[in-house]
Design a protein around this motif. Structure first.
Motif, PDB file in Angstrom:
ATOM      1  N   GLN A 106      46.986  43.698  45.610  1.00 13.87           N
ATOM      2  CA  GLN A 106      46.242  42.631  45.107  1.00 13.87           C
ATOM      3  C   GLN A 106      46.395  43.253  43.532  1.00 13.87           C
ATOM      4  OE1 GLN A 106      42.626  42.492  46.302  1.00 13.87           O
ATOM      5  NE2 GLN A 106      43.129  40.794  47.379  1.00 13.87           N
ATOM      6  N   GLN A 107      46.260  45.163  43.196  1.00 14.05           N
ATOM      7  CA  GLN A 107      46.559  45.413  41.884  1.00 14.05           C
ATOM      8  C   GLN A 107      47.433  44.889  41.391  1.00 14.05           C
ATOM      9  OE1 GLN A 107      43.529  46.529  40.933  1.00 14.05           O
ATOM     10  NE2 GLN A 107      43.347  47.434  39.271  1.00 14.05           N
ATOM     11  N   LYS A 109      49.807  43.632  41.930  1.00 14.49           N
ATOM     12  CA  LYS A 109      50.067  41.940  42.160  1.00 14.49           C
ATOM     13  C   LYS A 109      49.825  41.278  40.015  1.00 14.49           C
ATOM     14  CE  LYS A 109      51.032  39.465  46.127  1.00 14.49           C
ATOM     15  NZ  LYS A 109      49.975  39.571  47.003  1.00 14.49           N
ATOM     16  N   GLU A 110      49.003  42.585  39.583  1.00  8.99           N
ATOM     17  CA  GLU A 110      48.049  41.812  38.913  1.00  8.99           C
ATOM     18  C   GLU A 110      49.195  42.159  37.579  1.00  8.99           C
ATOM     19  OE1 GLU A 110      45.317  40.396  38.024  1.00  8.99           O
ATOM     20  OE2 GLU A 110      44.243  41.061  39.921  1.00  8.99           O
ATOM     21  N   ARG A 111      49.095  41.843  35.760  1.00  7.57           N
ATOM     22  CA  ARG A 111      49.726  42.298  35.111  1.00  7.57           C
ATOM     23  C   ARG A 111      48.696  44.010  34.354  1.00  7.57           C
ATOM     24  NH1 ARG A 111      51.640  38.654  31.495  1.00  7.57           N
ATOM     25  NH2 ARG A 111      52.226  40.314  30.386  1.00  7.57           N
ATOM     26  N   GLU A 152      52.466  47.092  35.241  1.00  9.62           N
ATOM     27  CA  GLU A 152      51.144  46.931  36.599  1.00  9.62           C
ATOM     28  C   GLU A 152      50.786  48.027  36.602  1.00  9.62           C
ATOM     29  OE1 GLU A 152      53.454  49.120  39.690  1.00  9.62           O
ATOM     30  OE2 GLU A 152      54.395  47.777  39.902  1.00  9.62           O
ATOM     31  N   GLN A 276      37.473  45.218  33.706  1.00 10.55           N
ATOM     32  CA  GLN A 276      36.373  43.650  33.603  1.00 10.55           C
ATOM     33  C   GLN A 276      36.509  43.683  32.517  1.00 10.55           C
ATOM     34  OE1 GLN A 276      33.518  43.080  36.374  1.00 10.55           O
ATOM     35  NE2 GLN A 276      34.996  42.955  38.115  1.00 10.55           N
ATOM     36  N   SER A 282      45.053  40.619  31.266  1.00 12.42           N
ATOM     37  CA  SER A 282      45.462  41.971  32.307  1.00 12.42           C
ATOM     38  C   SER A 282      44.874  42.920  32.518  1.00 12.42           C
ATOM     39  CB  SER A 282      46.656  42.374  30.822  1.00 12.42           C
ATOM     40  OG  SER A 282      45.934  42.924  30.189  1.00 12.42           O
ATOM     41  N   ILE A 283      45.030  43.528  33.596  1.00 15.29           N
ATOM     42  CA  ILE A 283      43.827  44.386  34.279  1.00 15.29           C
ATOM     43  C   ILE A 283      44.004  46.057  33.181  1.00 15.29           C
ATOM     44  CG2 ILE A 283      43.436  45.849  36.151  1.00 15.29           C
ATOM     45  CD1 ILE A 283      42.435  43.138  36.538  1.00 15.29           C
TER      46      ILE A 283
END
Length: 479
Positions: A106-107, A109-111, A152, A276, A282-283
């Motif tokens: 999941q991580q 897949k995050e931008r 990523e 957060q 984006s992360i």
């Protein structure tokens, strides 16, 4: 237990809690097993994945363990080595790994925010350091900078023994964020450590035009407001602080890198709370640093969602620390030893720990010890640091110790992590048997940071249990 055991079965004994009896627990289990018999529990693990010796179906394994036949191999069951137990353990481990891998996917897949390496700034930073990076530091820095260039989010754990130079590596990661016009946050477990990181980072980064702000519980309203404004409008590139960093009013303009120091002090939840604060689209990249030696197998299970980097060499010129275990009855010898060491210009830590987990008593003990030492050594300056002091007071004492104005620093375990005074070469820990090995390892790492031979004295109280003896010996025999 006064009840008749079931004749054709062994009687299971469950860990119970107040208000829940063995008998009612057994009845419930039997009922559940009976109910699932008709519906047949679904085996989620494909049989072709199961090793031959674990081929027992799930329902049969549960049935066997909760109601073992009278002739079951008791010794094997008690050691947890029965195929039925191993079948359940296997399932549990596979589920644990899969859930961490799923988190990881999941991580991925995050931008993330791709941060390009700025070779000029990087070189300028290295050029002004008073030392050269070790090969291990260079290798780990490269691994991190590679990760930061991807779009990523990075998730990396940096392991490096106390004093191996994790701070420089962290600063280079923050510099990469600033060089791309983004921000970084570094979260430390204690105020002392946050303040120290702040001083160090400011010294390294301000000359390159990178601006740092400090946020801890004791940063006063006006200074705090200014720091918050600078983070919000982007004039500050790096925020350094304690848990105060993830309070609601802390807003970043564009947070791209989050670094957590001594991860075991923060839950995953806190790590995510800071994450957060990144831009919604984006992360941030995440770097977790620890000096606690984590065996590879544990790292794989506890941190399976993180890539691992290890800084496995010490900066040159550091001396190994000699650890000795001494009975508290020889306290006077230690004090005499302290007198002569300080006369030669050395400095020492004296750490007080207590049986009671009470902060107030711990501080009292430290105060009493400081007084006693001052009486025994009137010609020396004794400083005191404990949890009940105001942060400004603590920082003033630490600064005086660092400048060499204080010979002996008496402290509670507040100095456990990250305190760096190269001239301090003697560490005395009272009642070390009351502390965890990771904590003792951290405390010992406060000495041996300069070129003088350093010593750590574990001053235990008799009698010492076999187990405690074993633990202290492990510490003494390992570096």
């Amino acid at each position: 237990h006064g009840h008749t055991p079931l004749s054709d079965r062994l009687t299971p004994i469950y860990p119970t809690t107040k208000g829940l009896q063995q008998t009612s627990m057994r009845k419930l289990v039997v009922r559940v097993l009976h109910d699932t018999q008709s519906t047949q529990l679904h085996d989620w693990l494909p049989t072709n994945l199961l090793p031959a010796k674990l081929s027992t179906p799930l329902h049969a394994a549960l049935q066997y363990l909760h109601l073992p036949p009278a002739d079951a191999p008791v010794a094997q069951l008690l050691e947890g080595k029965h195929p039925a137990q191993q079948r359940l353990a296997f399932e549990e481990l596979v589920a644990h790994h899969l859930s961490l891998l799923r988190l990881r996917q999941q991580q991925k897949k995050e931008r993330g925010i791709a941060l390009n390496k700025n070779a000029v700034l990087h070189q300028q930073f290295l050029a002004q350091l008073p030392f050269a990076l070790t090969a291990a530091q260079q290798r780990v820095t490269e691994e991190i900078l590679q990760d930061l260039q991807k779009n990523e989010p990075m998730l990396r754990l940096v392991q490096g023994d106390v004093g191996s130079g994790k701070t420089v590596v962290a600063a280079l990661a923050c510099l990469q964020a600033a060089a791309n016009g983004k921000q970084a946050a570094l979260m430390a477990p204690t105020e002392i450590l946050a303040t120290q990181h702040f001083a160090q980072f400011t010294q390294w980064l301000e000359p390159l035009g990178v601006h740092c702000v400090l946020l801890t519980g004791s940063v006063k309203t006006k200074a705090r407001r200014e720091a918050l404004e600078k983070l919000c409008d982007g004039t500050a590139h790096i925020a350094i602080g304690t848990q105060a960093l993830f309070q609601d009013d802390v807003q970043f303009q564009q947070l791209a890198v989050v670094i957590t120091d001594e991860q075991h002090r923060f839950g995953v939840r806190q790590r995510l709370a800071l994450q957060q604060k990144g831009e919604q689209r984006s992360i941030p990249h995440q770097l977790v640093m620890t000096a606690t030696p984590i065996p590879r197998t544990l790292a794989m299970s506890a941190y399976a969602d993180l890539d691992c980097s290890v800084i496995d060499e010490r900066p040159p010129g550091r001396t190994p620390i000699q650890t000795v275990i001494i009975d508290n009855q020889r306290r006077d010898e230690i004090i005499t030893r302290l007198r002569s060491a300080c006369a030669e210009g050395k400095q020492a830590y004296w750490v007080c720990t207590l049986i009671e987990e009470s902060d107030a008593l711990q501080c009292q003990a430290a105060e009493a010890t400081a007084l006693a030492l001052q009486e025994a050594l009137p010609q020396l300056n004794i400083g005191l640091v404990h949890g009940k002091q105001k942060p400004a007071e603590k920082n003033a004492v630490m600064a005086a110790f660092k400048n060499g104005d204080i010979h002996i620093l008496v402290a509670t375990t507040v100095i456990e992590v990250g305190v760096d005074v190269p001239n301090a070469s003697l560490m005395i820990i009272e009642n070390p048997e009351r502390l965890g090995l990771a904590q003792l390892h951290q405390l010992r790492g406060r000495v041996g940071r300069g070129s003088t031979a350093s010593h750590c004295v574990l001053l235990y109280s008799t009698p010492l249990s076999q187990h405690a003896k074993q633990r202290l010996t492990v510490l003494r025999d390992s570096d």
